[in-house]
Design a protein around this motif. Structure first.
Motif, mmCIF file in Angstrom:
data_model
loop_
_atom_site.group_PDB
_atom_site.id
_atom_site.type_symbol
_atom_site.label_atom_id
_atom_site.label_comp_id
_atom_site.label_asym_id
_atom_site.label_seq_id
_atom_site.Cartn_x
_atom_site.Cartn_y
_atom_site.Cartn_z
ATOM 1 N N HIS A 13 -6.900 9.284 2.844
ATOM 2 C CA HIS A 13 -6.394 10.123 1.756
ATOM 3 C C HIS A 13 -4.916 9.859 1.468
ATOM 4 O O HIS A 13 -4.465 10.027 0.332
ATOM 5 C CB HIS A 13 -6.625 11.600 2.052
ATOM 6 N N THR A 14 -4.134 9.433 2.476
ATOM 7 C CA THR A 14 -2.732 9.098 2.227
ATOM 8 C C THR A 14 -2.585 7.615 1.874
ATOM 9 O O THR A 14 -1.789 7.259 1.003
ATOM 10 C CB THR A 14 -1.849 9.432 3.439
ATOM 11 N N LEU A 15 -3.359 6.764 2.537
ATOM 12 C CA LEU A 15 -3.272 5.327 2.241
ATOM 13 C C LEU A 15 -3.656 5.023 0.792
ATOM 14 O O LEU A 15 -3.125 4.097 0.188
ATOM 15 C CB LEU A 15 -4.162 4.541 3.195
ATOM 16 N N ARG A 16 -4.564 5.802 0.249
ATOM 17 C CA ARG A 16 -4.958 5.610 -1.151
ATOM 18 C C ARG A 16 -3.730 5.679 -2.067
ATOM 19 O O ARG A 16 -3.653 4.977 -3.085
ATOM 20 C CB ARG A 16 -5.985 6.673 -1.550
ATOM 21 N N LEU A 17 -2.761 6.497 -1.700
ATOM 22 C CA LEU A 17 -1.566 6.673 -2.510
ATOM 23 C C LEU A 17 -0.482 5.640 -2.190
ATOM 24 O O LEU A 17 0.150 5.094 -3.093
ATOM 25 C CB LEU A 17 -0.996 8.081 -2.303
ATOM 26 N N VAL A 18 -0.268 5.378 -0.902
ATOM 27 C CA VAL A 18 0.914 4.604 -0.506
ATOM 28 C C VAL A 18 0.639 3.131 -0.246
ATOM 29 O O VAL A 18 1.541 2.296 -0.391
ATOM 30 C CB VAL A 18 1.580 5.227 0.744
ATOM 31 N N ALA A 19 -0.574 2.769 0.157
ATOM 32 C CA ALA A 19 -0.837 1.383 0.551
ATOM 33 C C ALA A 19 -0.589 0.361 -0.555
ATOM 34 O O ALA A 19 -0.163 -0.764 -0.251
ATOM 35 C CB ALA A 19 -2.267 1.245 1.093
ATOM 36 N N PRO A 20 -0.838 0.672 -1.839
ATOM 37 C CA PRO A 20 -0.521 -0.340 -2.854
ATOM 38 C C PRO A 20 0.928 -0.818 -2.818
ATOM 39 O O PRO A 20 1.210 -1.979 -3.163
ATOM 40 C CB PRO A 20 -0.843 0.392 -4.168
ATOM 41 N N SER A 21 1.840 0.032 -2.381
ATOM 42 C CA SER A 21 3.247 -0.387 -2.321
ATOM 43 C C SER A 21 3.485 -1.435 -1.241
ATOM 44 O O SER A 21 4.469 -2.185 -1.303
ATOM 45 C CB SER A 21 4.155 0.827 -2.072
ATOM 46 N N TYR A 22 2.600 -1.539 -0.249
ATOM 47 C CA TYR A 22 2.791 -2.504 0.838
ATOM 48 C C TYR A 22 2.529 -3.938 0.372
ATOM 49 O O TYR A 22 3.106 -4.884 0.917
ATOM 50 C CB TYR A 22 1.851 -2.199 2.010
ATOM 51 N N PHE A 23 1.652 -4.091 -0.615
ATOM 52 C CA PHE A 23 1.213 -5.422 -1.024
ATOM 53 C C PHE A 23 2.128 -6.072 -2.051
ATOM 54 O O PHE A 23 1.911 -7.220 -2.431
ATOM 55 C CB PHE A 23 -0.216 -5.350 -1.568
ATOM 56 N N VAL A 24 3.154 -5.370 -2.491
ATOM 57 C CA VAL A 24 4.092 -5.934 -3.470
ATOM 58 C C VAL A 24 5.498 -6.058 -2.878
ATOM 59 O O VAL A 24 6.468 -6.222 -3.611
ATOM 60 C CB VAL A 24 4.128 -5.079 -4.753
ATOM 61 N N LEU A 25 5.610 -6.007 -1.542
ATOM 62 C CA LEU A 25 6.905 -6.119 -0.887
ATOM 63 C C LEU A 25 7.388 -7.567 -0.887
ATOM 64 O O LEU A 25 6.661 -8.467 -0.459
ATOM 65 C CB LEU A 25 6.810 -5.618 0.560
ATOM 66 N N ASP A 26 8.618 -7.777 -1.347
ATOM 67 C CA ASP A 26 9.203 -9.114 -1.301
ATOM 68 C C ASP A 26 9.270 -9.598 0.140
ATOM 69 O O ASP A 26 9.786 -8.897 1.014
ATOM 70 C CB ASP A 26 10.631 -9.095 -1.877
#
Length: 310
Positions: A13-26
């Motif tokens: 329920h939390t990863l659904r919100l925050v995990a997309p930000s992990y895949f666009v990290l420089d």
């Protein structure tokens, strides 16, 4: 390049919100999720998000039973492919530049720095990430960023630029070889796991390394209404007891070399008593005081708005 490691347990329920930000990290080309005995839909969720980012290697590792966040970090490190490791909790967004900025600072500051973090911003209920960053600025609390006797990092302390401290928050970038020399201690597996993320950092500090905290990047923690599970969701009395228990263990390991490096003269027994008093205050007295202060600020803001409109 950098490997991002995320320990998680029943937090789809939390990863659904925050995990997309992990895949666009420089600078991040590998993301490892370590599922610590969980049984929710985290694997399927991660696979769906990862499918949109084929350039990032994604691995999902599992513990058959719960071993704790510390051992989950060690599991991720053992499986990682890169020389630099970034850790993130499963209820925090990361700014796109977080990994790149921390890596640049780790390289520029030299071999004496063991780990770098940005600032952690706690969202309030109903707030957007952008609004929380604006509110936080360079901090929201007066006073120093570290309390030596308590061995506590003050997350919201106001300061600018970069500072060196014995401890910071859990979202750190460090060298893989340091994690192999000083692995996370799996003792902090029960209760609220208090000091779990600090143990590695203090191990670095007592071996002569510095920890750097920078205002140039941020992790953004989800608000309480969106985080339904975890160590801080346990009963108040249990949080107090576990915090004191783990601090006793933590101080037994590190207090003597920590105090020597810092020039702290107080004996360990006094530090433990001071922390126990602080733990009770933090969990019982401080929350209503903070709530009252926020109510006062809201009332003042409304009064000012009415005065201007009049």
């Amino acid at each position: 390049m950098i490997t991002l490691i995320v320990p998680t347990r029943n937090r789809a329920h939390t990863l659904r919100l925050v995990a997309p930000s992990y895949f666009v990290l420089d600078g991040v080309d590998e993301v490892i999720f370590v599922i610590d005995g969980g049984d929710d839909e985290t694997p399927q969720l991660v696979e769906r998000i990862a499918a949109g980012h084929p350039a990032v290697r994604t691995r999902i590792l599992r513990h058959a039973v719960r071993l704790g966040a510390a051992q989950s970090r060690n599991t991720g490190v053992a499986a990682s492919s890169n020389d630099f490791i970034l850790f993130c909790d499963d209820d925090e967004y990361l700014e796109a530049g977080y990994a790149r900025i921390c890596l640049q600072k780790l390289r520029d500051l030299g071999a004496g720095v063991g780990a770098v973090s940005g600032r952690r911003v706690y969202m309030e209920n109903g707030e957007t990430p952008a609004r929380s960053l604006h509110r936080f600025g360079h901090g929201v609390r007066p006073g120093k960023a570290f309390r030596p006797l308590l061995c506590e990092y003050v997350n919201g302390a106001r300061f600018t630029g970069d500072i060196k401290l014995p401890l910071t928050n859990a979202v750190i970038l460090t060298h893989k070889h340091l994690l192999q020399c000083f692995p996370y201690d799996p003792t902090y597996a029960r209760g609220n796991g208090y000091r779990e993320e600090s143990d590695f950092q203090m191990n670095l500090y007592t071996h002569g390394y510095d920890i750097v905290v920078s205002n140039d990047c941020h992790s953004i923690h989800l608000p309480p209404a969106l985080v339904r599970t975890g160590g801080q969701r346990t009963q108040t009395f249990r949080r107090i007891c576990w915090s004191i228990y783990y601090t006793h263990y933590f101080f037994a390991k590190y207090y003597v070399p920590y105090a020597a490096r810092l020039g702290l003269l107080a004996p360990r027994w006094l530090a433990e008593i001071a922390f126990a008093v602080f733990a009770v205050y933090r969990e019982t007295v401080r929350p209503p005081l903070y709530a009252l202060a926020k109510w006062g600020l809201r009332q003042r803001r409304r009064w000012v708005e009415r005065a201007i409109s009049a």
